[in-house]
Design a protein around this motif. Structure first.
Motif, PDB file in Angstrom:
ATOM      1  N   PRO A 222      15.233  -9.712 -12.677  1.00 34.35           N
ATOM      2  CA  PRO A 222      14.223  -8.407 -12.951  1.00 34.35           C
ATOM      3  C   PRO A 222      14.785  -8.002 -11.150  1.00 34.35           C
ATOM      4  N   ASN A 223      14.781  -6.352 -11.570  1.00 34.25           N
ATOM      5  CA  ASN A 223      14.747  -5.748 -10.332  1.00 34.25           C
ATOM      6  C   ASN A 223      13.744  -4.913  -9.739  1.00 34.25           C
ATOM      7  N   LEU A 224      13.625  -6.136  -8.147  1.00 33.62           N
ATOM      8  CA  LEU A 224      13.147  -6.236  -6.791  1.00 33.62           C
ATOM      9  C   LEU A 224      12.669  -5.157  -6.681  1.00 33.62           C
TER      10      LEU A 224
ATOM     11  N   TRP B 236       9.846  -2.767  -8.991  1.00 30.76           N
ATOM     12  CA  TRP B 236       8.219  -3.991  -9.115  1.00 30.76           C
ATOM     13  C   TRP B 236       7.784  -3.403  -7.801  1.00 30.76           C
TER      14      TRP B 236
ATOM     15  N   ILE C  37       6.520   0.521  -7.606  1.00 28.19           N
ATOM     16  CA  ILE C  37       5.691   0.162  -7.998  1.00 28.19           C
ATOM     17  C   ILE C  37       4.363  -0.868  -7.398  1.00 28.19           C
ATOM     18  N   ALA C  38       4.831  -1.665  -7.262  1.00 26.43           N
ATOM     19  CA  ALA C  38       3.320  -2.395  -6.253  1.00 26.43           C
ATOM     20  C   ALA C  38       3.077  -1.158  -4.881  1.00 26.43           C
TER      21      ALA C  38
END
Length: 72
Positions: free
Chosen positions: A46-48, A51, A54-55
């Motif tokens: 996953p592309n951190l 994320w 988004i967070a």
């Protein structure tokens, strides 16, 4: 009680045929898997950054709601 004794009669005959059908299907599946093995799909990590974005946006939204939504 790993292997209970089979009782004579129709019920034990059906159980034996079900076992042999299951064993036959499993051996056919093993042979098919050996003939043409299924390769695992490549797993992309996953592309951190996505994320984290988004967070971070969710945190900013919750802080903005906390400070700018006044209570009556």
């Amino acid at each position: 009680m790993a292997n209970p004794e089979s009782s004579p009669g129709f019920a034990s005959l059906g159980n034996d045929s079900a076992k042999s059908d299951l064993e036959r299907l499993m051996s056919e599946a093993r042979e098919a898997q050996l003939e043409s093995p299924v390769e695992d799909a490549p797993v992309k990590p996953p592309n951190l950054l996505v994320w984290a974005g988004i967070a971070g946006s969710l945190v900013l939204i919750s802080v903005a709601i906390h400070f700018f939504w006044h209570a009556p």
